[in-house]
Each structure stands twice: as structure tokens, then as C-alpha cells.
Enzyme design. Sequence first.
Site, PDB file in Angstrom:
ATOM      1  N   ASP A  62      -5.183   0.828   3.352  1.00 44.87           N
ATOM      2  CA  ASP A  62      -5.339   2.276   3.530  1.00 44.87           C
ATOM      3  C   ASP A  62      -6.263   2.600   4.703  1.00 44.87           C
ATOM      4  OD1 ASP A  62      -3.720   2.817   1.377  1.00 44.87           O
ATOM      5  OD2 ASP A  62      -5.274   3.748   0.142  1.00 44.87           O
ATOM      6  N   ASP A  63      -6.178   3.838   5.167  1.00 43.79           N
ATOM      7  CA  ASP A  63      -7.089   4.403   6.174  1.00 43.79           C
ATOM      8  C   ASP A  63      -6.932   3.767   7.558  1.00 43.79           C
ATOM      9  OD1 ASP A  63      -8.040   5.682   3.875  1.00 43.79           O
ATOM     10  OD2 ASP A  63      -9.783   4.383   3.680  1.00 43.79           O
ATOM     11  N   HIS A  83      -4.671  10.526   0.681  1.00 42.83           N
ATOM     12  CA  HIS A  83      -6.050  10.071   0.856  1.00 42.83           C
ATOM     13  C   HIS A  83      -6.883  10.652  -0.288  1.00 42.83           C
ATOM     14  CE1 HIS A  83      -9.576   8.678   2.935  1.00 42.83           C
ATOM     15  NE2 HIS A  83     -10.010   9.866   3.297  1.00 42.83           N
TER      16      HIS A  83
END
Length: 310
Positions: A13-14, A134
Site C-alpha cells: 500500500d501507499d 486509504h
Amino acid sequence: LRMLQAKLIVTGDDFGYCPRRNQGIVDCFLAGAVSNVSLLVNGSAAADAAKLARRYNIPIGLHANLSEGSPVCEVLKTNSSLLNQHGFFHGKMGFRTALSKGLLNMSEVKQELKAQVELFHELTGHLPPHMDGHQHVHVLPEVRHVFAEVLEEYGIKYTRVPIEPGLHNCDWIPPSLMDFYLGVEEDSFNTVDVFTRHGIRWPDIYIGLSTMGKNMSVSNIWSAIDAAVAEFTSKAPSPAHPPPQSRTVTIELMVHPGYPSVPPVGGCGEGPDDFSQSWERLHELQTLIKPELQSHYKSRNIQLCSFKDL
């Protein structure tokens, strides 16, 4: 019971948060430890991340962001219910508070989600095969409906539903964080019907809350996967779901590897947050690339893949 075949999507993620995050995720991908990434299009290094994904052929989806940093939709950057008095998104908990008070305009939520899909398309040259939220904003009340509409409009098939088997037994998670996770779980249960109605799919099993940051270890990932698969296979089959032994079980493991961010570089407009600057990101990276984890996948008949391989 014959050996169950499993497909495991390990999602970093991210992606796009900062150059050091990008580098860490790419290193994990090249080591065979991450098989899929989720891009923050409002991240300060998003364009660079998209280039890296193209260069290394990394399967990439969209990490829709309504809670950290700045919107990407021009119209919403100045005057919108999605912004706090400082002109940034409300934050992980602030977003939830504003939502519960009825302060968020859902047409603006939709506008921003569509703008993020469009920017993703612009950066990568394709639509995202999967799209999640998110800080798990996509399963929140009201937002879940708008999110599902956007996925259906763009023909995005896959998402993430963060219901983690065994979460309740994780006594190492501090109570305040556990409360947040149980909230995410409850919101996820209430989202299943919405996503199903819109024809959206997600893997059979989700893991990632119990294995985040300092809590990640090879044995911890293993026991989480083993327990989840055992629970999944014990469920009674129905006409809609054939007995698990006769098919492949799909798992998504959410991870956050990276080299710690060094301010002021990084973030989504406000600079990097504490988790991004912490050693916990590096700890995840170092755990994920351990050879014994890879060999364990092989011995268990687990194949790493991405959403477009499902």
C-alpha cells in the site's frame, strides 16, 4: 483433504507516498515479496511510482484517498466539505467524525474518487484493475455506495473488504487500535451487500491488520494465513460457493514496506505521517524479503499473483 491451491496477492500500500517508500516497495517486488501495489495518486511521488511500475512491470491498482493530504480534483481544492480549516482532508479519524455528523457532501466524494481514477489512468496509461481505500474509508457508511458506483461506472472489478479472520484473538494489538479495527470490521460487514449488488468482487480472505508494522513476523504471517485458510475451508459450501477443496482460495495480504520517510519529503500534501517515518516500515520490508517466507509459500502450494491474475 487434498492440498488446497491458494493464490496470494501481497499488496504494497501507499505506493507514491515518497521516494523512499517507492524504493522499498520496488525492492520488495524485485525480491518476489510483493506481487501487487496500490497507488496514492495524491502522494508526492505518485508520478515517479507510476514510472517505476511501468519500468518493472509491477501490477498496480488505486489506493483511493479521501483522508490524508490534498484532493486531486481542482474544483475541490479550495472550497469543499472534504477539507478542514487548513485546507487539507480531515484525517483518518476526522473524516469519520465529519461523516458521522453529516458534514460530508457525497457528490463531492464521488467527484474526487472519479478524479483519482482519471489521474491514475493518466499516470499509468490504464484503468486500475483494483481499487481500495486509504485508511479503509471505502467501507464507511454512505461512502461505500458512492465508491461502488464509481467502480461500476469504470468497470473496476476488484476491491478489498477488510474483514480479517482471527483479528479478535490478537492480544498484542493495543485497545485503542483494536477499537478502530473492530469499527473497520463492522463497516466492512455492512458493505458486503452493497459491493455484491454492484458486481464488485474481492479475494476470499483478507489479512493485514494483525500483521502490521512491528507485529509483522514470518511466523505471524504464517499463522494468520494458515488459520484463515482453515476457517475458510471449514465453511459449509453453498450452491453459489463450491466446496473450497475443488477450487483455488484467494488471499490478499496488505503490507506497508518502505524505507522510513525523511521530512519534509513525502506525504500527500502535508508531509509524511509518523508511521511513514517509523522503523516499522523497514521492519516490514526486512520481514517480507526473508527467504524462509518465500520457501514457505512454495511448500504450501501458494502462488503469488496480482488482481489481474484472478
